[in-house]
Design a protein around this motif. Structure first.
Motif, PDB file in Angstrom:
ATOM      1  N   ILE A 105     -44.167  31.703 -20.739  1.00  0.00           N
ATOM      2  CA  ILE A 105     -44.611  30.400 -20.181  1.00  0.00           C
ATOM      3  C   ILE A 105     -46.065  30.459 -20.282  1.00  0.00           C
ATOM      4  N   LEU A 106     -46.572  29.329 -20.887  1.00  0.00           N
ATOM      5  CA  LEU A 106     -47.928  28.955 -21.014  1.00  0.00           C
ATOM      6  C   LEU A 106     -48.478  28.364 -19.840  1.00  0.00           C
ATOM      7  N   LEU A 107     -49.737  28.799 -19.184  1.00  0.00           N
ATOM      8  CA  LEU A 107     -50.299  28.049 -18.026  1.00  0.00           C
ATOM      9  C   LEU A 107     -51.240  27.064 -18.403  1.00  0.00           C
ATOM     10  N   ALA A 108     -50.922  25.460 -18.467  1.00  0.00           N
ATOM     11  CA  ALA A 108     -52.097  24.813 -18.748  1.00  0.00           C
ATOM     12  C   ALA A 108     -52.660  23.931 -17.695  1.00  0.00           C
ATOM     13  N   GLY A 109     -53.832  23.483 -17.638  1.00  0.00           N
ATOM     14  CA  GLY A 109     -54.531  22.634 -16.798  1.00  0.00           C
ATOM     15  C   GLY A 109     -55.855  22.184 -17.052  1.00  0.00           C
ATOM     16  N   ASP A 110     -56.059  20.902 -16.575  1.00  0.00           N
ATOM     17  CA  ASP A 110     -57.246  20.323 -16.758  1.00  0.00           C
ATOM     18  C   ASP A 110     -58.186  20.147 -15.524  1.00  0.00           C
ATOM     19  N   SER A 111     -59.471  20.517 -15.612  1.00  0.00           N
ATOM     20  CA  SER A 111     -60.428  20.084 -14.676  1.00  0.00           C
ATOM     21  C   SER A 111     -60.188  21.066 -13.395  1.00  0.00           C
ATOM     22  N   ALA A 112     -59.678  20.446 -12.104  1.00  0.00           N
ATOM     23  CA  ALA A 112     -59.171  21.128 -11.007  1.00  0.00           C
ATOM     24  C   ALA A 112     -57.896  21.777 -11.368  1.00  0.00           C
ATOM     25  N   GLY A 113     -56.993  21.185 -12.108  1.00  0.00           N
ATOM     26  CA  GLY A 113     -55.753  21.929 -12.659  1.00  0.00           C
ATOM     27  C   GLY A 113     -56.032  23.158 -13.401  1.00  0.00           C
ATOM     28  N   GLY A 114     -57.323  23.301 -14.186  1.00  0.00           N
ATOM     29  CA  GLY A 114     -57.715  24.645 -14.671  1.00  0.00           C
ATOM     30  C   GLY A 114     -57.997  25.630 -13.679  1.00  0.00           C
ATOM     31  N   ASN A 115     -58.895  24.978 -12.555  1.00  0.00           N
ATOM     32  CA  ASN A 115     -58.936  26.011 -11.446  1.00  0.00           C
ATOM     33  C   ASN A 115     -57.630  26.331 -10.889  1.00  0.00           C
ATOM     34  N   MET A 116     -56.834  25.707 -10.626  1.00  0.00           N
ATOM     35  CA  MET A 116     -55.399  26.079 -10.022  1.00  0.00           C
ATOM     36  C   MET A 116     -54.744  26.938 -10.871  1.00  0.00           C
ATOM     37  N   ALA A 117     -54.837  26.834 -12.306  1.00  0.00           N
ATOM     38  CA  ALA A 117     -54.224  27.826 -13.331  1.00  0.00           C
ATOM     39  C   ALA A 117     -54.830  29.114 -13.076  1.00  0.00           C
ATOM     40  N   LEU A 118     -56.101  29.152 -13.133  1.00  0.00           N
ATOM     41  CA  LEU A 118     -56.915  30.487 -13.136  1.00  0.00           C
ATOM     42  C   LEU A 118     -56.644  31.020 -12.010  1.00  0.00           C
ATOM     43  N   CYS A 119     -56.871  30.600 -10.819  1.00  0.00           N
ATOM     44  CA  CYS A 119     -56.473  31.227  -9.502  1.00  0.00           C
ATOM     45  C   CYS A 119     -55.302  31.837  -9.384  1.00  0.00           C
ATOM     46  N   LEU A 120     -53.960  31.012  -9.907  1.00  0.00           N
ATOM     47  CA  LEU A 120     -52.619  31.410  -9.748  1.00  0.00           C
ATOM     48  C   LEU A 120     -52.632  32.521 -10.777  1.00  0.00           C
ATOM     49  N   THR A 121     -53.286  32.801 -11.747  1.00  0.00           N
ATOM     50  CA  THR A 121     -53.157  34.005 -12.522  1.00  0.00           C
ATOM     51  C   THR A 121     -53.511  35.244 -11.846  1.00  0.00           C
ATOM     52  N   GLN A 122     -54.716  34.818 -11.309  1.00  0.00           N
ATOM     53  CA  GLN A 122     -55.499  36.168 -10.733  1.00  0.00           C
ATOM     54  C   GLN A 122     -54.784  36.460  -9.531  1.00  0.00           C
ATOM     55  N   ARG A 123     -53.970  35.596  -8.567  1.00  0.00           N
ATOM     56  CA  ARG A 123     -53.201  36.165  -7.620  1.00  0.00           C
ATOM     57  C   ARG A 123     -52.139  36.899  -8.146  1.00  0.00           C
ATOM     58  N   LEU A 124     -51.474  36.488  -9.364  1.00  0.00           N
ATOM     59  CA  LEU A 124     -50.214  37.061  -9.814  1.00  0.00           C
ATOM     60  C   LEU A 124     -50.462  38.494 -10.166  1.00  0.00           C
ATOM     61  N   ILE A 125     -51.687  38.698 -11.004  1.00  0.00           N
ATOM     62  CA  ILE A 125     -51.958  39.953 -11.264  1.00  0.00           C
ATOM     63  C   ILE A 125     -52.500  40.771  -9.953  1.00  0.00           C
ATOM     64  N   SER A 126     -53.084  40.445  -9.152  1.00  0.00           N
ATOM     65  CA  SER A 126     -53.482  41.070  -7.824  1.00  0.00           C
ATOM     66  C   SER A 126     -52.185  41.478  -7.317  1.00  0.00           C
ATOM     67  N   GLU A 127     -51.265  40.727  -7.232  1.00  0.00           N
ATOM     68  CA  GLU A 127     -50.055  41.168  -6.454  1.00  0.00           C
ATOM     69  C   GLU A 127     -49.081  42.275  -7.334  1.00  0.00           C
ATOM     70  N   GLY A 128     -49.479  42.507  -8.556  1.00  0.00           N
ATOM     71  CA  GLY A 128     -48.757  43.118  -9.527  1.00  0.00           C
ATOM     72  C   GLY A 128     -47.373  42.426  -9.944  1.00  0.00           C
ATOM     73  N   LYS A 129     -47.575  41.135 -10.343  1.00  0.00           N
ATOM     74  CA  LYS A 129     -46.685  40.248 -10.907  1.00  0.00           C
ATOM     75  C   LYS A 129     -46.907  40.052 -12.301  1.00  0.00           C
TER      76      LYS A 129
END
Length: 299
Positions: free
Chosen positions: A140-164
């Motif tokens: 899965i490639l995660l894409a986003g523009d503007s606030a969607g880019g913010n969302m994509a980055l935050c989601l990825t950081q959460r996944l990594i912090s949770e060991g996923k």
């Protein structure tokens, strides 16, 4: 870009319209959806709408699908206060046509009616659905523009912090990475970005965050961790007021030992890829070439 074109686009733009009152916000949202429908190219893409719980979603499947094992999850922009499936259709179709991958978008809940963490929860729910039903995380490639880019980055950081498992790669268009509003490009590009204004950005941040601290990585992923982060491809316009958000993001990823590529269009502005014309088409071609190289190796 000439001053005449800047003034014309500022007059017609659908991103930074007034949102101070409820009536202004409703008008802005309608214009955003209308503009999204108008700007979406008529490509050979099969569209299917569906629902995940309470979240409206859409699938964009290109007829020339070249690698069905890879998909893209696209998070739309709009400052967390506007945007829906019609607005998201523009870049969703362009991503599907450029890469040949099936693209999925979703209409997350919007502020101020639904402030943080509503949109974040919707993004996590849709990610989980795709991982459980469509493709493994590394496909899965995660894409986003503007606030969607913010969302994509935050989601990825959460996944990594949770060991996923994290996405295979992030594709970001003029991402909003810092909600403090302190970057120099707000001032240097305020008269030459025809799409976005600092007033809209900060009003949107307030609606989404409430009284929370903008330095919190939940709102400004620039200040979060990029350890073990997947590759990131960032596209920005030299004339965009969020240019520094992209430049600093690459610097943070580089300093953490990660892999980031920054593509700056010298004549571009905030999410210029949404507009029709040769500049946007050339940008999507560069993105397609990058994705092909990243997934299958350089030719």
């Amino acid at each position: 870009m000439s001053n005449g074109w800047v003034k014309t686009l500022k007059t017609l733009n659908f991103i930074s319209g007034k949102t101070g009152s409820e009536a202004d916000l409703m008008r802005h949202r309608k214009r955003a959806e209308w503009a999204g429908r108008l700007a979406t190219p008529k490509g050979d893409v099969e569209r299917r709408r569906f629902q995940i719980g309470e979240i409206p979603c859409e699938e964009f499947k290109p007829s020339s699908e070249r690698a069905s094992e890879y998909v893209i999850l696209y998070c739309h922009g709009g400052g967390y206060v506007s945007g829906g499936l019609d607005y998201a259709g523009n870049l969703s179709v362009k991503l599907a046509m450029a890469t040949g991958f099936t693209v999925y978008s979703f209409a997350y809940r919007l502020a101020p009616e639904h402030p943080y963490p509503a949109a974040s929860e919707d993004a996590t729910a849709f990610w989980n659905y795709l991982v459980e039903n469509v493709a493994q995380a590394d496909h899965i490639l995660l894409a986003g523009d503007s606030a969607g880019g913010n969302m994509a980055l935050c989601l990825t950081q959460r996944l990594i912090s949770e060991g996923k498992s994290a996405p295979r790669e992030l594709l970001l268009f003029s991402p909003w990475t810092d909600m403090t509003g302190t970057s120099e490009s707000y001032e240097t590009n305020q008269d030459i970005d025809p799409i976005l204004t600092k007033e809209f950005v900060m009003d949107s941040a307030k609606a989404y965050m409430g009284e929370n601290d903008p330095l919190d990585p939940a709102f400004s992923p620039l200040f979060g961790s990029f350890e073990n982060f997947p590759p990131v491809y960032i596209m920005a316009g030299r004339n965009g007021i969020l240019l520094d958000d992209s430049v600093k993001l690459k610097e943070r990823i580089d300093s953490s030992g990660g892999k980031a590529e920054l593509d700056i269009e010298e004549k571009g502005w905030h999410v210029y890829q949404q507009m029709p014309g040769s500049m946007a088409k050339k940008a999507m071609k560069r993105l397609a070439e990058h994705v092909s190289d990243e997934i299958y190796g350089k030719r």
